[in-house]
Design a protein around this motif. Structure first.
Motif, PDB file in Angstrom:
ATOM      1  N   LEU A  97      22.410 -66.892 -43.731  1.00  0.00           N
ATOM      2  CA  LEU A  97      22.564 -66.806 -45.185  1.00  0.00           C
ATOM      3  C   LEU A  97      21.820 -65.616 -45.774  1.00  0.00           C
ATOM      4  CD1 LEU A  97      22.243 -70.592 -46.163  1.00  0.00           C
ATOM      5  CD2 LEU A  97      24.297 -69.278 -45.566  1.00  0.00           C
ATOM      6  N   SER A  98      21.224 -64.772 -44.930  1.00  0.00           N
ATOM      7  CA  SER A  98      20.600 -63.547 -45.424  1.00  0.00           C
ATOM      8  C   SER A  98      21.678 -62.536 -45.798  1.00  0.00           C
ATOM      9  CB  SER A  98      19.672 -62.948 -44.362  1.00  0.00           C
ATOM     10  OG  SER A  98      18.565 -63.798 -44.118  1.00  0.00           O
ATOM     11  N   THR A  99      21.299 -61.549 -46.604  1.00  0.00           N
ATOM     12  CA  THR A  99      22.270 -60.521 -46.994  1.00  0.00           C
ATOM     13  C   THR A  99      22.485 -59.544 -45.843  1.00  0.00           C
ATOM     14  OG1 THR A  99      20.533 -59.170 -48.015  1.00  0.00           O
ATOM     15  CG2 THR A  99      21.711 -60.722 -49.437  1.00  0.00           C
ATOM     16  N   CYS A 100      23.523 -58.753 -45.976  1.00  0.00           N
ATOM     17  CA  CYS A 100      23.950 -57.860 -44.893  1.00  0.00           C
ATOM     18  C   CYS A 100      23.992 -56.423 -45.399  1.00  0.00           C
ATOM     19  CB  CYS A 100      25.325 -58.297 -44.384  1.00  0.00           C
ATOM     20  SG  CYS A 100      25.896 -57.393 -42.920  1.00  0.00           S
ATOM     21  N   PRO A 101      22.857 -55.725 -45.368  1.00  0.00           N
ATOM     22  CA  PRO A 101      22.868 -54.315 -45.773  1.00  0.00           C
ATOM     23  C   PRO A 101      23.768 -53.489 -44.858  1.00  0.00           C
ATOM     24  CG  PRO A 101      20.616 -55.158 -45.536  1.00  0.00           C
ATOM     25  CD  PRO A 101      21.528 -56.165 -44.930  1.00  0.00           C
ATOM     26  N   THR A 102      24.173 -52.356 -45.351  1.00  0.00           N
ATOM     27  CA  THR A 102      24.988 -51.456 -44.542  1.00  0.00           C
ATOM     28  C   THR A 102      24.200 -50.992 -43.321  1.00  0.00           C
ATOM     29  OG1 THR A 102      26.144 -50.682 -46.516  1.00  0.00           O
ATOM     30  CG2 THR A 102      26.286 -49.296 -44.557  1.00  0.00           C
ATOM     31  N   GLY A 103      24.819 -51.079 -42.156  1.00  0.00           N
ATOM     32  CA  GLY A 103      24.167 -50.677 -40.917  1.00  0.00           C
ATOM     33  C   GLY A 103      24.417 -49.220 -40.606  1.00  0.00           C
ATOM     34  N   PRO A 104      23.989 -48.750 -39.441  1.00  0.00           N
ATOM     35  CA  PRO A 104      23.245 -49.497 -38.427  1.00  0.00           C
ATOM     36  C   PRO A 104      21.799 -49.736 -38.847  1.00  0.00           C
ATOM     37  CG  PRO A 104      23.427 -47.197 -37.768  1.00  0.00           C
ATOM     38  CD  PRO A 104      24.247 -47.348 -39.006  1.00  0.00           C
ATOM     39  N   TYR A 105      21.152 -50.717 -38.209  1.00  0.00           N
ATOM     40  CA  TYR A 105      19.761 -51.027 -38.513  1.00  0.00           C
ATOM     41  C   TYR A 105      18.844 -50.405 -37.460  1.00  0.00           C
ATOM     42  CZ  TYR A 105      22.245 -54.800 -40.980  1.00  0.00           C
ATOM     43  OH  TYR A 105      23.107 -55.524 -41.756  1.00  0.00           O
ATOM     44  N   ALA A 106      17.622 -50.126 -37.883  1.00  0.00           N
ATOM     45  CA  ALA A 106      16.573 -49.689 -36.954  1.00  0.00           C
ATOM     46  C   ALA A 106      15.676 -50.877 -36.642  1.00  0.00           C
ATOM     47  CB  ALA A 106      15.758 -48.558 -37.569  1.00  0.00           C
ATOM     48  N   MET A 107      15.120 -50.907 -35.441  1.00  0.00           N
ATOM     49  CA  MET A 107      14.218 -52.001 -35.091  1.00  0.00           C
ATOM     50  C   MET A 107      13.027 -52.037 -36.047  1.00  0.00           C
ATOM     51  SD  MET A 107      13.680 -54.645 -33.267  1.00  0.00           S
ATOM     52  CE  MET A 107      15.058 -54.426 -32.120  1.00  0.00           C
ATOM     53  N   GLY A 108      12.598 -50.875 -36.506  1.00  0.00           N
ATOM     54  CA  GLY A 108      11.499 -50.833 -37.461  1.00  0.00           C
ATOM     55  C   GLY A 108      11.779 -51.617 -38.718  1.00  0.00           C
ATOM     56  N   ALA A 109      13.028 -51.626 -39.170  1.00  0.00           N
ATOM     57  CA  ALA A 109      13.395 -52.396 -40.361  1.00  0.00           C
ATOM     58  C   ALA A 109      13.322 -53.896 -40.075  1.00  0.00           C
ATOM     59  CB  ALA A 109      14.800 -52.012 -40.818  1.00  0.00           C
ATOM     60  N   LEU A 110      13.751 -54.313 -38.895  1.00  0.00           N
ATOM     61  CA  LEU A 110      13.705 -55.733 -38.538  1.00  0.00           C
ATOM     62  C   LEU A 110      12.263 -56.211 -38.404  1.00  0.00           C
ATOM     63  CD1 LEU A 110      16.571 -55.866 -35.873  1.00  0.00           C
ATOM     64  CD2 LEU A 110      16.716 -56.380 -38.308  1.00  0.00           C
ATOM     65  N   VAL A 111      11.414 -55.357 -37.860  1.00  0.00           N
ATOM     66  CA  VAL A 111       9.992 -55.688 -37.767  1.00  0.00           C
ATOM     67  C   VAL A 111       9.382 -55.779 -39.160  1.00  0.00           C
ATOM     68  CG1 VAL A 111       7.733 -54.826 -37.007  1.00  0.00           C
ATOM     69  CG2 VAL A 111       9.707 -54.716 -35.461  1.00  0.00           C
ATOM     70  N   SER A 112       9.718 -54.819 -40.011  1.00  0.00           N
ATOM     71  CA  SER A 112       9.190 -54.808 -41.382  1.00  0.00           C
ATOM     72  C   SER A 112       9.634 -56.037 -42.159  1.00  0.00           C
ATOM     73  CB  SER A 112       9.644 -53.530 -42.099  1.00  0.00           C
ATOM     74  OG  SER A 112       9.161 -53.485 -43.419  1.00  0.00           O
ATOM     75  N   ASP A 113      10.852 -56.507 -41.918  1.00  0.00           N
ATOM     76  CA  ASP A 113      11.360 -57.690 -42.619  1.00  0.00           C
ATOM     77  C   ASP A 113      10.453 -58.897 -42.390  1.00  0.00           C
ATOM     78  OD1 ASP A 113      13.531 -56.267 -43.592  1.00  0.00           O
ATOM     79  OD2 ASP A 113      14.963 -57.082 -42.127  1.00  0.00           O
ATOM     80  N   VAL A 114      10.154 -59.203 -41.137  1.00  0.00           N
ATOM     81  CA  VAL A 114       9.335 -60.389 -40.859  1.00  0.00           C
ATOM     82  C   VAL A 114       7.881 -60.132 -41.238  1.00  0.00           C
ATOM     83  CG1 VAL A 114       8.811 -59.877 -38.429  1.00  0.00           C
ATOM     84  CG2 VAL A 114       8.952 -62.249 -39.202  1.00  0.00           C
ATOM     85  N   GLU A 115       7.429 -58.907 -41.130  1.00  0.00           N
ATOM     86  CA  GLU A 115       6.078 -58.570 -41.573  1.00  0.00           C
ATOM     87  C   GLU A 115       5.904 -58.896 -43.057  1.00  0.00           C
ATOM     88  OE1 GLU A 115       3.279 -54.536 -42.063  1.00  0.00           O
ATOM     89  OE2 GLU A 115       5.418 -54.374 -41.605  1.00  0.00           O
ATOM     90  N   LYS A 116       6.862 -58.467 -43.868  1.00  0.00           N
ATOM     91  CA  LYS A 116       6.794 -58.733 -45.310  1.00  0.00           C
ATOM     92  C   LYS A 116       6.873 -60.224 -45.598  1.00  0.00           C
ATOM     93  CE  LYS A 116       8.923 -54.304 -46.618  1.00  0.00           C
ATOM     94  NZ  LYS A 116      10.160 -53.663 -47.128  1.00  0.00           N
ATOM     95  N   LEU A 117       7.717 -60.921 -44.848  1.00  0.00           N
ATOM     96  CA  LEU A 117       7.883 -62.351 -45.052  1.00  0.00           C
ATOM     97  C   LEU A 117       6.590 -63.095 -44.712  1.00  0.00           C
ATOM     98  CD1 LEU A 117      10.138 -64.283 -45.957  1.00  0.00           C
ATOM     99  CD2 LEU A 117      10.820 -64.494 -43.561  1.00  0.00           C
ATOM    100  N   MET A 118       5.940 -62.698 -43.650  1.00  0.00           N
ATOM    101  CA  MET A 118       4.680 -63.331 -43.257  1.00  0.00           C
ATOM    102  C   MET A 118       3.573 -63.013 -44.266  1.00  0.00           C
ATOM    103  SD  MET A 118       4.854 -62.761 -39.098  1.00  0.00           S
ATOM    104  CE  MET A 118       3.294 -63.582 -38.722  1.00  0.00           C
ATOM    105  N   ASP A 119       3.501 -61.780 -44.707  1.00  0.00           N
ATOM    106  CA  ASP A 119       2.513 -61.416 -45.726  1.00  0.00           C
ATOM    107  C   ASP A 119       2.736 -62.198 -47.019  1.00  0.00           C
ATOM    108  OD1 ASP A 119       0.888 -59.631 -44.367  1.00  0.00           O
ATOM    109  OD2 ASP A 119       2.107 -57.879 -44.880  1.00  0.00           O
ATOM    110  N   LEU A 120       3.996 -62.360 -47.378  1.00  0.00           N
ATOM    111  CA  LEU A 120       4.347 -63.049 -48.620  1.00  0.00           C
ATOM    112  C   LEU A 120       3.834 -64.483 -48.638  1.00  0.00           C
ATOM    113  CD1 LEU A 120       6.027 -62.774 -51.282  1.00  0.00           C
ATOM    114  CD2 LEU A 120       7.992 -63.627 -49.991  1.00  0.00           C
ATOM    115  N   HIS A 121       3.827 -65.125 -47.474  1.00  0.00           N
ATOM    116  CA  HIS A 121       3.460 -66.540 -47.408  1.00  0.00           C
ATOM    117  C   HIS A 121       2.168 -66.800 -46.629  1.00  0.00           C
ATOM    118  CE1 HIS A 121       7.068 -67.888 -49.434  1.00  0.00           C
ATOM    119  NE2 HIS A 121       7.755 -67.034 -48.698  1.00  0.00           N
ATOM    120  N   GLY A 122       1.383 -65.770 -46.409  1.00  0.00           N
ATOM    121  CA  GLY A 122       0.067 -65.957 -45.821  1.00  0.00           C
ATOM    122  C   GLY A 122       0.061 -66.394 -44.373  1.00  0.00           C
ATOM    123  N   PHE A 123       1.049 -65.964 -43.606  1.00  0.00           N
ATOM    124  CA  PHE A 123       1.081 -66.292 -42.178  1.00  0.00           C
ATOM    125  C   PHE A 123       0.289 -65.231 -41.412  1.00  0.00           C
ATOM    126  CE2 PHE A 123       4.249 -69.276 -43.353  1.00  0.00           C
ATOM    127  CZ  PHE A 123       4.395 -70.162 -42.299  1.00  0.00           C
TER     128      PHE A 123
END
Length: 262
Positions: free
Chosen positions: A60-86
């Motif tokens: 159910l996540s959105t689908c930005p225009t690709g291709p994606y870089a691994m750095g973006a996928l890493v940054s996604d979960v990094e931001k999510l963890m920071d957002l919720h104090g993980f």
């Protein structure tokens, strides 16, 4: 179920468990969504604070225009963890989720207490393999890859069960652009040099019948990290959390205890 607006993408995520529970993060494989972990969650120790999410272009996540870089996928979960104090989390990554785990550990070791690299590698496949898969998706959609993917994902015994249809349906209902975008991220990732610099408790999990990331690849990857452990789940393929949930959950729970996470 919630959505996190991270700027160029909005991620669907879910947090279960008490606010003061030991933090655990799950990152799932290419072509699956967070439901991949449903079979094992009831089997884990009580009281954990568990974060699951759908990668960009999946679920159910959105689908930005690709291709994606691994750095973006890493940054996604990094931001999510920071957002919720993980912080100091027990991070479980399967397949592309394992690549994300390795990238995050190098970038933000403060977010991770221990890491499980399940059915993954420091490098997965070749550029030609991923180019062919991306071309196949663009030509015929994920449906065109469905049967071959199931054969790589599951043991011969599981391929004969009615439950196979659940996972095939999950695969083909992902967004074509999301699958292709994440395939490009895998294609461009080679973490052998950087993963070898890591010093954190690490467990590798492999399936004896994994046609996507064979046991030798998983073992080779975790052997880059001093003191790492390795566990082989027999009669399972690329998704042992689906085929052998009791053993998978038991191995995770034991490693949590061994690392003092619980």
């Amino acid at each position: 179920m919630h959505m996190a607006d991270l700027g160029d993408v909005r991620l669907h995520y879910r947090i279960d468990g008490p606010d003061d529970g030991a933090p655990v993060v799950f990152a799932n494989s290419l072509g699956t969504d967070m439901r991949l972990w449903d079979p094992i969650l009831p089997l884990l120790p009580a009281g954990l604070r568990i974060l699951r999410y759908d990668k960009r272009g999946h679920g159910l996540s959105t689908c930005p225009t690709g291709p994606y870089a691994m750095g973006a996928l890493v940054s996604d979960v990094e931001k999510l963890m920071d957002l919720h104090g993980f912080r100091d989390a027990f991070f479980v990554g399967l397949s592309i989720g394992g690549l994300i785990a390795q990238g995050l550990a190098v970038k933000r070791l403060d977010l991770m207490r221990a890491m499980v690299l399940s059915n993954t590698g420091a490098k997965i496949g070749t550029k030609q393999i991923w180019d062919d898969r991306i071309a196949g998706v663009k030509a015929g959609g994920i449906e065109a890859l469905g049967d071959a993917t199931m054969e790589r994902w599951f043991s011969k015994a599981f391929l004969e069960t009615p439950d196979l249809e659940l996972w095939r349906n999950m695969l083909v209902r992902q967004q074509d652009d999301g699958y292709a975008g994440c395939s490009a991220a895998i294609s461009g990732s080679d973490f052998f040099a950087t993963t070898a610099t890591l010093r954190l408790p690490t467990l590798g999990i492999a399936g004896s019948e994994d046609g996507a990331t064979p046991p030798d690849l998983v073992r080779e990857t975790v052997d880059l990290i001093p003191g790492s452990k390795f566990h082989l789940i027999r009669r399972a393929g690329h998704l042992p959390c689906v085929e052998r949930p009791e053993e998978y959950a038991s191995v995770l729970s034991d490693f949590m205890r061994a690392t003092g996470h619980i």
